[in-house]
Design an enzyme around this catalytic site. Structure first.
Site, mmCIF file in Angstrom:
data_model
loop_
_atom_site.group_PDB
_atom_site.id
_atom_site.type_symbol
_atom_site.label_atom_id
_atom_site.label_comp_id
_atom_site.label_asym_id
_atom_site.label_seq_id
_atom_site.Cartn_x
_atom_site.Cartn_y
_atom_site.Cartn_z
ATOM 1 N N GLU A 157 -47.255 -21.364 -10.317
ATOM 2 C CA GLU A 157 -46.570 -20.098 -8.766
ATOM 3 C C GLU A 157 -45.487 -19.972 -9.942
ATOM 4 O OE1 GLU A 157 -46.484 -23.518 -8.442
ATOM 5 O OE2 GLU A 157 -43.527 -23.039 -8.786
ATOM 6 N N LYS B 229 -35.938 -23.759 -16.351
ATOM 7 C CA LYS B 229 -37.053 -24.271 -16.238
ATOM 8 C C LYS B 229 -37.999 -24.698 -17.468
ATOM 9 C CE LYS B 229 -37.058 -22.231 -11.512
ATOM 10 N NZ LYS B 229 -37.643 -23.377 -10.556
ATOM 11 N N SER C 73 -28.079 -22.290 -14.692
ATOM 12 C CA SER C 73 -29.228 -22.344 -14.824
ATOM 13 C C SER C 73 -30.074 -21.795 -15.612
ATOM 14 C CB SER C 73 -29.843 -23.174 -13.411
ATOM 15 O OG SER C 73 -30.195 -21.892 -12.638
#
Lengths: 267, 402
Positions: B121, B99, B387
């Site tokens: 969010e 991220k 990830s």
């Protein structure tokens, strides 16, 4: 010839024509279809229609209403729980039409309409007696296919302007729109902020939107708000303030009186 | 497994209006349109600016910890006895997941824009943490919207965000998960558009977000491209990545789209595709509009958005990025799904064989190897995008695996 066709097919243009003659402003009242009970829509709509509303805006509930504040969000959730569907909303519209000829517009989010089939939905809405469909998630850039459906069914092209809309864009929106322009009073969602001093903003919109009536909505709560805005605009739209009254279980009689007070403030 | 030539043609999505074929677009209130035009321009100017590129690359290197390694999973490879399995180690990024690649890019855009307030969010909390992190680093105020349900299951990340100085706002509407957190963040943005920069965490939302987030994330695939060539002297035969909104997957896939490489996106099947409790948007959804774009969506018979379910908060979303919808329809990427239990089992196996505790999201990609590997040969090279790391999921693992 053109006016005759409008008179026949759509109730919005004639309304503003007659309001203008009387030097009067339009009161649009929003209710969530299917709220507080699934069958509340028709009696509520008829009551506010006879109490002074010039246009009724029926909200078609959606699970994720992005442009709405907590009051309308909660009413939408409850209406969905009550079992309201687009099909039922249109049936309720037909029922209202049996009793009155007030201009009726729908407000809704895209997904349920796409799911219903957009062409079929616009056709069915027209058949039920609707005069326009407001789509808060559809800006000018995404509007082409809906505008062509409006043309096909002689529905009004009601588009939004907001304080963030530049003047050139207001002119483009005005050129494309018909019926009226929905002028959002502040940046934000429905029902949240209080109306500040927005006279100069409305004047800027009016200066650029020369073709269509300009109706101001979002955050209008009191007759004083209504009076202030009516000095500059062609009308107002009230939603959350009315839904709040409905949520507080105010009797129809009192809601009718409230609507009449609002209408009086616009004279 | 050879791909048709037509699928390898040069790929130039999205178009100028943000459409990937029929998917994407800008289905948002008028109030946001100006902000989206400005963001599009800001982004296009920035990527043309050498100084911006330099700052982005340097922050990814010296702050986020890039490049991340490509690790050969020898024991997992032996376990299946077929093709060679590599892991792209996004779990080693600062804050524990891919991220941060995107938040570094967007915070630098925010700095350029002059806006002083950041909103985001978050579902699993990884994007919230990554946003709070870069906001702290740049010195901007940060508000993170998070569903109440996710606040409970990802408590650790809530503490991290608070320590980083972010204001975590619990969202109590609807499903109380990522879907509603996203709606609340958009409502905040509509209200405070003048002074607020919205950092979206996945390849979802209105244009230009799906394009922009993809381009910030495709560093994953670009590094993998070089690393696998140097390790194997050839491109991989298959790429595997989990798909919630789809940012890690598109980041891995994008640089390979024009190459003869098979790609598999793994969605969350929750309790099973035949139950009502899953998050397999591409496998079981139909196209519709949510959060500003047209894409596949889980919805009921009236077009109301369905609740998604996954044990992994990061995959628990009823929508998916528009580019994935286009890639599904074209057949360029194959989308499959993995249940909660399969993901948990895979996480246990992988941890014992490789000494890496994966995030529950990534465990879905790893779990698909169980189905995929028997069809591969020793000549095949498979790259899985790992990830994120599993620290945030330890409470779930402790509860479910013991």
């Amino acid at each position: 010839m053109k006016i005759k066709k409008q008179l026949k097919g759509n109730r919005i243009a004639p309304l503003f024509h007659s309001l203008k003659e009387k030097n009067n402003k339009a009161l649009t009242l929003f209710i969530t279809a299917g709220y507080p009970k699934k069958n509340s829509t028709v009696p509520l709509a008829l009551r506010i229609a006879e109490s002074g509303a010039d246009i009724i805006e029926l909200g078609m509930p959606f699970s994720d209403p992005l442009a709405d504040g907590p009051v309308i969000q909660t009413s939408s959730q409850q209406a969905i729980k009550n079992g309201i569907t687009l099909k039922l909303v249109l049936a309720q519209v037909k029922e209202i039409r049996k009793h009155c000829e007030i201009p009726l517009i729908l407000m809704g989010y895209l997904n349920p309409i796409l799911h219903y089939g957009e062409n079929k939905f616009f056709a069915d809405a027209k058949k039920a007696g609707i005069d326009g469909i407001i789509l808060p998630e559809v800006p000018l850039e995404e509007s082409a296919r809906f505008l062509s459906l409006n043309r096909k069914y002689n529905l009004a092209d009601i588009l939004f302007v907001s304080p963030a809309t530049p003047e050139k864009r207001i002119r483009e929106i005005d050129k494309t729109a018909s019926g009226f322009i929905y002028c959002v009073s502040t940046t934000g969602v429905t029902g949240k902020s209080n109306i500040g001093n927005i006279g100069s903003y409305i004047k800027r919109v009016k200066k650029n939107a020369v073709k269509n009536p300009v109706l101001v909505g979002f955050g209008i709560k009191t007759p004083a708000d209504a009076r202030n805005i009516a000095r500059h605009a062609d009308g107002i739209i009230i939603g959350s303030a009315l839904i709040k009254k409905i949520t507080q279980k105010e009797p129809l009689l009192k809601i009718g009186k409230w609507a009449a007070d609002m209408k009086r403030a616009l004279h | 497994m050879k791909l048709r030539q037509s699928q390898l043609q040069k790929y130039s999505y999205p178009d100028i209006n943000g459409f990937f074929g029929k998917y994407g677009g800008r289905y948002v209130p008028e109030t946001l349109m100006q902000a989206l035009f400005e963001l599009d321009e800001l982004y296009r100017d920035a990527v043309k600016d050498k100084a911006f590129k330099k700052e982005f690359t340097s922050m990814l290197k010296s702050y986020a910890g890039r490049p991340t390694p490509l690790t050969f999973s020898d024991r997992l490879t032996d376990h299946y006895g077929r093709g060679k399995i590599y892991m792209k180690r996004e779990d080693l990024c600062h804050t524990g997941a891919h991220k941060i690649n995107n938040t570094v890019g967007q915070i630098l855009l925010a700095k350029r824009s002059g806006k002083k307030r950041i909103i985001a969010e978050t579902g699993a909390g990884q994007h919230g943490v990554a946003t709070a992190t870069v906001a702290a680093k740049i010195g901007l105020q940060c508000v993170v919207y998070m569903g109440e349900e996710d606040i409970h299951r990802q408590e650790l990340n809530v503490h991290r965000m608070k320590m980083l100085g972010a204001n975590v706002v619990p969202v109590t509407t609807g499903s109380r998960t990522l879907k509603d957190a996203t709606s609340e963040a958009i409502r905040d943005w509509v209200t405070n558009v003048d002074n607020t920069f919205y950092i979206i965490g996945s390849v979802v939302g209105p244009h230009p977000y799906p394009m922009m987030v993809r381009n910030f994330q495709c560093i994953i695939g670009e590094e993998t491209f070089k690393q696998i060539l140097s390790a194997e002297d050839k491109l991989p035969s298959i790429l595997v990545a989990c798909v919630g909104g789809g940012s890690n997957a598109i980041g891995m896939f994008y640089p390979f789209l024009g190459k003869n490489v098979q790609m598999i996106g793994v969605e969350a099947a929750g309790c099973g595709l035949n139950t009502q409790k899953h998050a397999a948007t591409l496998s079981r959804g139909t196209p519709g509009v949510l959060h500003g774009s047209f894409s596949y969506l889980l919805q009921d018979k009236n077009g109301q958005v369905d609740l998604a379910h996954s044990i992994s908060a990061g995959l628990d979303y009823p929508g998916v990025g528009p580019e994935h919808s286009a890639l599904k329809d074209s057949g360029r990427v194959k989308y499959v799904s993995i249940t909660d239990n399969q993901a948990l089992r895979a996480a246990g196996l992988f941890t014992r064989l490789e000494g890496i505790i994966p995030a529950l999201e990534s465990a879905h990609a790893i779990a698909y190897l169980e189905k995929l590997m028997p069809s591969t040969t020793k000549k095949d090279v498979i790259v899985v995008n790992l990830s994120g790391r599993g620290d945030k999921d330890m409470m779930t693992y402790a509860r479910e695996l013991n």
